[in-house]
Scaffold this active site. Structure first.
Site, short mmCIF file in Angstrom:
data_model
loop_
_atom_site.label_atom_id
_atom_site.label_comp_id
_atom_site.label_asym_id
_atom_site.label_seq_id
_atom_site.Cartn_x
_atom_site.Cartn_y
_atom_site.Cartn_z
N TYR A 10 -28.98 -11.28 26.21
CA TYR A 10 -28.45 -10.83 24.82
C TYR A 10 -27.61 -9.59 24.98
O TYR A 10 -27.57 -8.75 25.60
CB TYR A 10 -29.80 -10.23 24.18
CG TYR A 10 -29.53 -9.65 22.65
CD1 TYR A 10 -29.18 -10.66 21.81
CD2 TYR A 10 -29.56 -8.48 22.24
CE1 TYR A 10 -28.93 -10.31 20.28
CE2 TYR A 10 -29.36 -8.24 20.98
CZ TYR A 10 -29.04 -9.11 20.15
OH TYR A 10 -28.83 -8.60 18.65
N ASP A 28 -22.62 -5.72 30.77
CA ASP A 28 -23.36 -5.31 29.44
C ASP A 28 -24.43 -4.26 29.78
O ASP A 28 -25.66 -4.73 30.17
CB ASP A 28 -23.79 -6.50 28.50
CG ASP A 28 -24.47 -6.10 27.29
OD1 ASP A 28 -24.70 -4.75 27.09
OD2 ASP A 28 -24.77 -6.71 26.59
N LYS A 42 -27.28 2.32 22.85
CA LYS A 42 -28.49 3.05 23.21
C LYS A 42 -28.58 4.45 23.77
O LYS A 42 -28.15 5.31 22.99
CB LYS A 42 -29.47 1.99 24.11
CG LYS A 42 -29.58 0.72 23.37
CD LYS A 42 -30.51 -0.22 23.84
CE LYS A 42 -30.82 -1.47 22.86
NZ LYS A 42 -30.38 -2.67 23.17
C1 LIG Z 1 -29.42 -3.78 22.32
C2 LIG Z 1 -28.33 -4.68 23.15
C3 LIG Z 1 -27.39 -5.17 22.49
C4 LIG Z 1 -26.94 -4.82 21.06
O1 LIG Z 1 -26.95 -3.50 20.55
P1 LIG Z 1 -27.05 -3.07 19.15
O2 LIG Z 1 -26.93 -1.74 18.95
O3 LIG Z 1 -28.49 -3.36 18.85
O4 LIG Z 1 -26.28 -3.69 18.52
C5 LIG Z 1 -26.37 -5.43 23.18
N1 LIG Z 1 -26.49 -5.80 24.73
C6 LIG Z 1 -27.64 -5.33 25.28
C7 LIG Z 1 -28.14 -5.72 26.71
C8 LIG Z 1 -28.83 -4.70 24.41
O5 LIG Z 1 -29.77 -4.52 24.99
#
Ligand SMILES: *Cc1c(COP(=O)(O)O)cnc(C)c1O
Length: 428
Positions: free
Chosen positions: A143, A238, A266
């Site tokens: 994701y 990511d 995060k």
């Molecule tokens: C949480 C997450 C996102 C998206 O971040 P948001 O702040 O929720 O938009 C993207 N990539 C990864 C790996 C994530 O865990």
């Protein structure tokens, strides 16, 4: 749930789709209604009916210091007194950037945005602008936020809701996104052999967290680096979850692979909305006002968010911080695995550092197909039994549990004891 939570949820459903601001919060994947939070401190989260839980959601991994760390709260208060937003540069941005770069030397240049979604969306645009190509390779179950190009076979909420492709994503755009099995380097090689010169970038969660925790096979990340280099594509890590989580310098430090671009989120915002994208200077210099790739934000580099991030990243520099998290992660993972064995319930506990998932399956979980063999109904039972015993886990099988510095040995032991009971009941 308690009366007050139930009442608040019913009212929220009149305003928000499913009563929530983000889908997995609605508990659809585990059954029952969500509890509404009143307050939280350290490892504990308390609902509006006065029940406290040991929290392993940690705002989806953001709160590596636990809830409401006094120094982070004080930093936010102090910043707020000086104004909450200016739409003009501040020193705080440079200070946070310095801390980010000290941990992630690959971020020669960076931009602050307000979410992980924005970070990934922007990194992808820059990669496309730099390479003048449209193609993108991503992996099944990973994701990367909810930008159109990235919502193709996404994990997380999309995975449990069974809508791998969201409605509203133009097919014309989605066709540029090629989705391959995680950990399958051969599949990547063969796609590049056919279409390598159309592909702008490979984006990957270097440790997957959004289909549950899955570690990269030895050589997987190195292989992605070699293939992207060979074809002039960019490698995007990511690290929105893994950054400052599995090591100070994230997966790129832990596995020793330097990507061209990195996305953070995060933890970097210390519980406030921050995302970062950055990487090679020659690539980032394509971004406006220097170059032709447009990206902007009214609240980007927000002073409160910068203050929370600076304080958090400073506290992470304490000696032994990550060794301590590693030890806690091992203790919890071992305890959960033993509890499952004792109850004769098949689980696979995957862990990297302080993030872990117990999959309810007998199959070793190395990719999305294996993750999907999990008995999600069983996870729902486990989740609810744990909640009744004062333990708050992620409301879906396909998520991680996050341990923070605030979790004590006593918290971990209480969690394992609760798991023994919960799994024992499920077995019987
Ligand atoms: C949480 C997450 C996102 C998206 O971040 P948001 O702040 O929720 O938009 C993207 N990539 C990864 C790996 C994530 O865990």
């Amino acid at each position: 749930m308690g009366d007050r939570s139930t009442q608040l949820f019913q009212e929220a459903c009149r305003y928000f789709p499913g009563g929530v601001s983000s889908p997995v919060r609605a508990f659809r994947a585990v059954g029952g209604d969500p509890f509404f939070v009143s307050h939280a401190s350290g490892s504990q989260i308390t609902d509006v009916d006065g029940r406290s839980y040991i929290d392993y959601l940690g705002s989806w991994g953001a709160l590596i210091l636990g809830h409401a760390h006094p120094r982070v709260v004080a930093a936010i208060q102090k910043a707020a007194e000086a104004g909450t937003s200016y739409g003009a540069p501040t020193e705080g941005e440079t200070r946070l950037a310095r801390l980010v770069q000290a941990a992630f030397p690959s971020l020669e240049r960076m931009r602050f945005v307000s979410s992980g979604t924005e970070a990934c969306m922007s990194a992808l645009r820059v990669a496309r602008g730099f390479t003048r190509r449209d193609g993108l390779v991503k992996f099944e179950g990973c994701y990367h936020g909810h930008a159109d190009s990235l919502l193709v076979k996404a994990g997380s909420g999309a995975l449990t809701l069974g809508v791998p492709d969201s409605l509203g994503v133009p097919a014309d755009l989605a066709r540029h996104t090629l989705t391959l099995p995680y950990n399958d380097l051969e599949a990547v090689r063969s796609v590049f052999a056919g279409r390598g010169r159309e592909i702008a970038a490979v984006i990957v969660e270097p440790v997957a967290g959004n289909m549950g925790v899955i570690a990269p096979r030895p050589g997987f990340l190195e292989g992605l680096q070699a293939i992207t280099r060979q074809y002039g594509a960019l490698l995007i890590f990511d690290e929105v979850i893994t950054g400052f989580r599995i090591a100070r310098g994230g997966a790129q430090e832990r596995y020793g692979v330097r990507p061209d671009l990195t996305c953070l989120g995060k933890i970097v915002g210390g519980g406030l909305p921050v995302g970062v994208y950055g990487g090679r200077a020659d690539v980032l210099e394509q971004v406006a006002p220097l170059g032709g790739v447009y990206q902007a934000g009214t609240l980007s580099g927000n002073p409160l968010a910068m203050a929370a991030g600076i304080e958090t990243l400073t506290l992470l520099q304490a000696p032994g911080f990550y060794a301590d998290l590693e030890a806690k992660g091992r203790r919890l993972a071992d305890g959960l695995a033993e509890a499952a064995t004792a109850a004769r319930i098949l689980t696979q506990t995957n862990r990297v550092g302080s993030m872990l998932t117990s999959f309810f399956t007998g199959v070793p979980v190395t990719d999305y197909a294996a993750a999907k063999t999990s008995d999600t109904a069983r996870y729902g039972l486990f989740f609810r039994a744990m909640l009744e015993r004062g333990i708050s886990l992620a409301p879906s099988q396909f998520e991680a549990a996050f341990i923070s510095a605030a979790h004590s040995g006593g918290d971990l032991d209480a969690t394992v004891a609760a798991a023994r009971e919960a799994l024992g009941l499920m077995a019987g």
